[in-house]
Structures are given as structure tokens and as C-alpha cells.
Design an enzyme around this catalytic site. Sequence first.
Site, PDB file in Angstrom:
ATOM      1  N   GLU A 121      -6.066   3.876  -7.454  1.00 26.79           N
ATOM      2  CA  GLU A 121      -7.241   4.505  -6.839  1.00 26.79           C
ATOM      3  C   GLU A 121      -8.285   4.855  -7.887  1.00 26.79           C
ATOM      4  O   GLU A 121      -8.860   3.956  -8.461  1.00 26.79           O
ATOM      5  CB  GLU A 121      -6.845   5.725  -6.011  1.00 26.79           C
ATOM      6  CG  GLU A 121      -7.645   5.991  -4.736  1.00 26.79           C
ATOM      7  CD  GLU A 121      -9.164   5.918  -4.783  1.00 26.79           C
ATOM      8  OE1 GLU A 121      -9.687   4.798  -4.584  1.00 26.79           O
ATOM      9  OE2 GLU A 121      -9.824   6.943  -4.928  1.00 26.79           O
ATOM     10  N   THR A 157      -9.172   0.195  -9.831  1.00 27.38           N
ATOM     11  CA  THR A 157      -8.498  -1.040  -9.418  1.00 27.38           C
ATOM     12  C   THR A 157      -8.630  -2.213 -10.398  1.00 27.38           C
ATOM     13  O   THR A 157      -9.433  -2.186 -11.305  1.00 27.38           O
ATOM     14  CB  THR A 157      -8.994  -1.436  -7.996  1.00 27.38           C
ATOM     15  OG1 THR A 157      -9.007  -0.280  -7.159  1.00 27.38           O
ATOM     16  CG2 THR A 157      -8.188  -2.495  -7.359  1.00 27.38           C
ATOM     17  N   ASP A 184      -8.067   8.138  -0.054  1.00 28.54           N
ATOM     18  CA  ASP A 184      -8.704   7.066   0.735  1.00 28.54           C
ATOM     19  C   ASP A 184      -8.607   7.340   2.238  1.00 28.54           C
ATOM     20  O   ASP A 184      -9.163   6.606   3.046  1.00 28.54           O
ATOM     21  CB  ASP A 184      -8.061   5.699   0.428  1.00 28.54           C
ATOM     22  CG  ASP A 184      -8.723   5.008  -0.759  1.00 28.54           C
ATOM     23  OD1 ASP A 184      -9.754   5.508  -1.243  1.00 28.54           O
ATOM     24  OD2 ASP A 184      -8.213   3.967  -1.200  1.00 28.54           O
ATOM     25  N   SER A 213      -7.807   0.841   2.938  1.00 27.64           N
ATOM     26  CA  SER A 213      -8.232   0.314   1.641  1.00 27.64           C
ATOM     27  C   SER A 213      -9.447  -0.592   1.836  1.00 27.64           C
ATOM     28  O   SER A 213      -9.781  -0.972   2.964  1.00 27.64           O
ATOM     29  CB  SER A 213      -7.076  -0.497   1.040  1.00 27.64           C
ATOM     30  OG  SER A 213      -7.494  -1.201  -0.104  1.00 27.64           O
ATOM     31  N   SER A 214     -10.080  -0.937   0.719  1.00 25.16           N
ATOM     32  CA  SER A 214     -11.153  -1.944   0.740  1.00 25.16           C
ATOM     33  C   SER A 214     -10.754  -3.172  -0.075  1.00 25.16           C
ATOM     34  O   SER A 214     -11.583  -4.067  -0.276  1.00 25.16           O
ATOM     35  CB  SER A 214     -12.433  -1.366   0.138  1.00 25.16           C
ATOM     36  OG  SER A 214     -12.815  -0.225   0.839  1.00 25.16           O
ATOM     37  N   GLY A 220     -13.431  -2.220  -7.475  1.00 21.26           N
ATOM     38  CA  GLY A 220     -14.765  -1.669  -7.192  1.00 21.26           C
ATOM     39  C   GLY A 220     -14.842  -0.737  -5.997  1.00 21.26           C
ATOM     40  O   GLY A 220     -15.920  -0.622  -5.406  1.00 21.26           O
ATOM     41  N   ARG A 269       0.844  -1.197   0.000  1.00 22.37           N
ATOM     42  CA  ARG A 269       0.000   0.000   0.000  1.00 22.37           C
ATOM     43  C   ARG A 269       0.883   1.252   0.000  1.00 22.37           C
ATOM     44  O   ARG A 269       1.936   1.284   0.668  1.00 22.37           O
ATOM     45  CB  ARG A 269      -0.866  -0.020   1.260  1.00 22.37           C
ATOM     46  CG  ARG A 269      -1.890   1.112   1.379  1.00 22.37           C
ATOM     47  CD  ARG A 269      -2.997   0.955   0.402  1.00 22.37           C
ATOM     48  NE  ARG A 269      -4.180   1.747   0.768  1.00 22.37           N
ATOM     49  CZ  ARG A 269      -5.178   1.947  -0.086  1.00 22.37           C
ATOM     50  NH1 ARG A 269      -5.146   1.449  -1.297  1.00 22.37           N
ATOM     51  NH2 ARG A 269      -6.235   2.635   0.284  1.00 22.37           N
TER      52      ARG A 269
END
Length: 600
Positions: free
Chosen positions: A440, A420, A460, A484-485, A506, A131
Amino acid sequence: MATRLVVIRRLGFVQQAVGPTRSVFASFLGFVLLCSVSISLAQTEIQPEQTVAITSKGSVVATREMVVAAHPLAVDAGLKILERGGVAIDAMVAVQMVLNLVEPQSSGIGGGAFLLYHDAQTQSLISLDGREFAPQRVDETMFLNDDGKPRRWVDMVPGGLSVGVPGTLALMDHAHARFGRLEWDTLFEQAIALATNGFAVSPRLSKSLEGYGGKRLQKFTEASDYFFPNGRPLQPGDLLKNPQFVKTLKTIQRDRGESFYRGQIAGEIVASVRESVLNAGVMDKADLAAYQTIERTPVCSQYRGHQICGMGPPSSGGVTVAQILGILEFFNLDMLGPDHPMTWHLFVEAGKLAFADRNLFLADPDFTEAPIDALLARDYLRNRAALIDLNSAMAVPVKAGTPFESVSLSPDTRDGLPGTSHVSIVDRDGNAVSLTTTIESGFGSGLFTSGFLLNNELTDFSFRPQKNGKPVANRVEPRKRPRSSMAPTIIYGPDGSLKYVLGSPGGSRIISYVAQMIVALIDFDMSPQVAVNQGRISSRNGSVDIEKETGMLAFASTLRSRGNSVKERDLNSGIHVIKVESDQLTGGADPRREGIVLGR
Ligand code: GLY
């Protein structure tokens, strides 16, 4: 709370209950399959990565090895590496470098990534955190106006301020040094050839230039020159060469990232960020030199006898997916099946509960303690599941739980937007890669340097450092990684063997997409491609989003009548999945994007 669980038990779809037959549920509580639905017009939402076309895709089966990624040329590069004797990590590097070139709007060395890697020889699972982090010279007020109010998210995306120190290249170097087999320099040949000789621009890349991402790019000369030659957006089929990227690739091929993190390319990144015509940033060369990939403990939890493993913080992906599943495990979804509205009522409610906790607790664990064990404790999730009322929707926003003492935080409730790319690979030795990778937003910050785009990952972070006097865990801090997701996932079957490799792009909907996929694969035993093709539904502790023009809309009226705000949207997942069985691999690629499955 206890009363509700008793009610649930009597109705028969708690996991341990001896339940009535499926036909009982068909008429249960007035839930019916609705043939006609009335949905408000699709809500307007900035879509940096919209669906361009839905392409019918069938299951692909192979016996030895398989690659699934978002562009045929990237998949081909990965398979070629496997054919030459490379392993999954080698193929991952080749795939990522070609994706950087042919799907530049989604991922690349200017961004960050999370990797889950199953090592067949040691039967171990490793997760790598690549990351981005914030430069040393930022502080928690960086996204505030002079009057202390948060600046508009959309204004902060372009330019240098939102660029985090990129981690994808460091992650690839680290993974290859530990688990690669072929020589590093051989992994770049395909990307170099394509960047030198040119490749055909895809419809998706071309279409993306028409929208929001394209407008942003035109603010920057370098990006404009590349993506809008002669002032006109690249068209599908145009032959695109990238000589600057050839130079960068050859440098990385030679020095494994030395120039990128400590040399000339680092200087070019810093100049691009600091001299940006919009939102000049504060990154310097010391920030790049300080970048480290971090090996973190994967987050694994049990679901219906399977072990579901994901990425821990700073991604909220693994924990939130595990919470959704941990709550759903108290209900027998296989009895209800995918056609029963109760299934989706439960899915939506579980999503609200899990996102409430995510928003409050999850952030970079090197700055804020991540109470993962408490959040995934079975008793805690049982109590959370008991909050679900079968007759009505919980009002949003649902409050976070109290899984442990002394919490004094405010939630970060902003939703990320879709960007992404996801890569799934299994090699002939049984090693597996699940890589989710991003810059992103579509086209990231719009800054194009040395032939690649720089991310806008710092958006984010929470723009507000605190709310109501309480700090937000995901506030900006120097050298901190934004939440993050991304949810790269590896699943082991009841016998402990590798069973599924999956993930999706997504934004924060990644979490819903991955959880829905796992339910489809495990509870409903769907084949990978059928599961990927399912209409999408997403619940993030706000409105319920249902994918337009899909059968999932059949549940909209029921969900609305329970009290949800339901919105019809273009839900642009990009799920890439491989199912592993003793004698075969079965792959699924998302019809909403341009990816394919190749195996042999
Ligand atoms: N930027 C997308 C994510 O990290 O979730």
C-alpha cells in the site's frame, strides 16, 4: 444523448465512421497545440513514493526470455532462474523475494498481490487474487471517530489497525505449486545471499526515507533500527544486510509458508499488529490461518481487435481500464494521434465516466455483487460515450451510470496514494507473468517484523460505511478484501497470440497509467519504451493531473479551457512492459523508477 452521438459521427472520429483526414482535426474546434502553457504551481500532495531521478532508458530486445522489474538486482535474480531452466512463475518468486529486500518500501510478503498468468501449453489465462483481507474482529465502524465521523486517512496509515492479513506469500506458493518447474527452495538463493552479504542501498530507497514514509517509520523502534541505523537514514550505496529476513527466507524456503500462516512467524506478525505503539490492531492467528489465495475469472474485453485481459474485483483495475477503453473505442484515436488535444480531452472524459462507476459499484465480489458484464456491455458504454461533449468538460464528479436495476449504493470517492511495484516476465516457452504487488503506502504501516514490513492495505477501504443512508460497497467488513486499483494486464493480438504484458504502480492512478499505455501501444503503435516515456495524464473523476516537466503539459490550457481543473504533478508511474512477437521480445522500463529490462 442520441444527438451528441450524431454530432460525434459527423465529426468523423467514431470508430465506424468514414472519417475526414487528420489535417481536418488539426484545426478542429479551436483545439491547437499550445507552445506555452501556464500551469499553477505543483499542488502539494503527500507523495509516499516520489520520483527521485528520471533516467533515460532505451528499448531492450531479446529472442528467448525477458524480465522487467523495479530493481536491477531483482531482475537479475529472475533472469538467473530462467537461465537455470526455470519458468516465468519460478522467476516471479525469485524477483518478488529480492524486491522485498531491495525495494522494501513498495512490496513484499507483508503485503498483497494480483497475478495474471498466461500458460503457453494450455493457451489459458489464470488470475490469482492474493489481496489482503480484514481480520475477523473488525467492523464497519473501525475507521470512525466516537462521533461517527471518518478519521483522518493519514492518521490511520501507521500501526496495526490498517494491517490486512498478507496474501503475497500464499499467492506465490499457490502459483508455484500449479505452474512452477524448479524446486521451491532454489528460488530463494539470490534473496538469501543478498540479505546475508548485503546490498547497496539505492538512491530511491534512501530518498524515500527523507519524506513522509521515513517520518512514519521513525515512530516504530524495529523499523527505525533497520532504516535509520545510528539515527541516520540509510544513504545511497550503504551496504545493508537483513539477518532477520535471512531467517524468515530460510524458514519459508523450508516450509512454503507454514510458519508464516500458522507458526512462529504468524505469532510475530500478530504480536507486532496487536502491540503496535500506534493504532493497535485486532488481527489474530486464526486470521492468518484462514488466508486463501483465490483463483478468479480474469476480466477480458475487446479493444480494436485485441483482447485486453485484467484483474477483476476486488481490484477495480481490470474493469475500469476496460471501461475507459470501451468508451474510447467509439472514437478513432489513431486518426487524431498523440499530439492532438482532442485525444486527451476524450481520454480525460472517459476516465471521469469510468471512475464514477468504479467508485459506486466495485468492491470485494464475495461481499457485493460486481456487475462486470453490465458495466462492460457495448450498448451501455455507447450510452456513456455519448455523454461526452466535444466542446466542454463534464463537471466533476460525474455520476455513475445505471447499467442494471436496483442500485442503492453510495460511492467511495477517495483516491489511493502511489505505492506498489510491477513485474513483467516472459519465458522461453511463451508463458507470461504480470504481477502487481504492494504493501500500500510507501513503507506500508511502518511495522517491521521478522525482517519485512507489514502493509496498511485496509486504508483502501471506504472509511465511511454509508452515506446519505445508502451503504458504500467498499465498506469494511470482517475477512473482506479492500478494493484495489492494481491492473496487471495481458493483451492478446487479433490472431489470439500473446502480445503485451504490462502493469504499473501508482495508487488509483494505476488505472490511468495502464489505459494510457494501451492507447499508446495499440492506437499509436508506439514501441514499449517510447510509450513508457510519454508524459503521464490521469483523470479520476476529479481534477486532471498532468506530469510536470513533460510534453503532456502542452494540452493543459486546452483542457482547462474546456472546464477542467488541471494540476501539474509528479506522476510517478512504474510501468514495466514486454511486447511479444514471433521472433523477439521488446521490453520497456519506467524511467521514473530504478527498474530495468534484462533478456536473452
Ligand atoms: N494499494 C494499492 C492498490 O491496491 O491499488
